[in-house]
Scaffold this motif. Sequence first.
Motif, PDB file in Angstrom:
ATOM      1  N   CYS A   2       3.951   1.537  -1.129  1.00 20.20           N
ATOM      2  CA  CYS A   2       4.590   1.642  -2.444  1.00 20.20           C
ATOM      3  C   CYS A   2       3.620   2.224  -3.468  1.00 20.20           C
ATOM      4  N   SER A   3       2.384   1.790  -3.416  1.00 22.67           N
ATOM      5  CA  SER A   3       1.366   2.300  -4.340  1.00 22.67           C
ATOM      6  C   SER A   3       1.128   3.789  -4.106  1.00 22.67           C
ATOM      7  N   THR A   4       1.044   4.203  -2.849  1.00 21.86           N
ATOM      8  CA  THR A   4       0.839   5.612  -2.511  1.00 21.86           C
ATOM      9  C   THR A   4       2.016   6.454  -2.970  1.00 21.86           C
ATOM     10  N   THR A  52       4.166   5.768  -5.399  1.00 20.32           N
ATOM     11  CA  THR A  52       4.163   5.814  -6.859  1.00 20.32           C
ATOM     12  C   THR A  52       3.140   6.817  -7.369  1.00 20.32           C
ATOM     13  N   SER A  53       1.967   6.828  -6.769  1.00 21.20           N
ATOM     14  CA  SER A  53       0.920   7.779  -7.153  1.00 21.20           C
ATOM     15  C   SER A  53       1.366   9.210  -6.863  1.00 21.20           C
ATOM     16  N   ASP A  90       0.835  -1.204   0.000  1.00 20.78           N
ATOM     17  CA  ASP A  90       0.000   0.000   0.000  1.00 20.78           C
ATOM     18  C   ASP A  90       0.869   1.253   0.000  1.00 20.78           C
TER      19      ASP A  90
END
Length: 62
Positions: A17-19, A21-22, A15
């Motif tokens: 990493c996704s945040t 990247t966004s 989660d």
Amino acid sequence: MSNNRPTEADETLLDECSTTTSGCASAERVFALLDCPETIPEPTDPVALERVDGRIELFWLA
């Protein structure tokens, strides 16, 4: 038999990493906008202001 399901710590890391990247993608878009040339031309005959008191008045146009 091995368990290939992610643990809670794995899910938290994914989660984050996704945040991240966004956020990086958003920053790239903001910097691209900041790098754009200005589209409003400088006035050829600017008007000098007589008095500026530092106030901004907002009003609604209907």
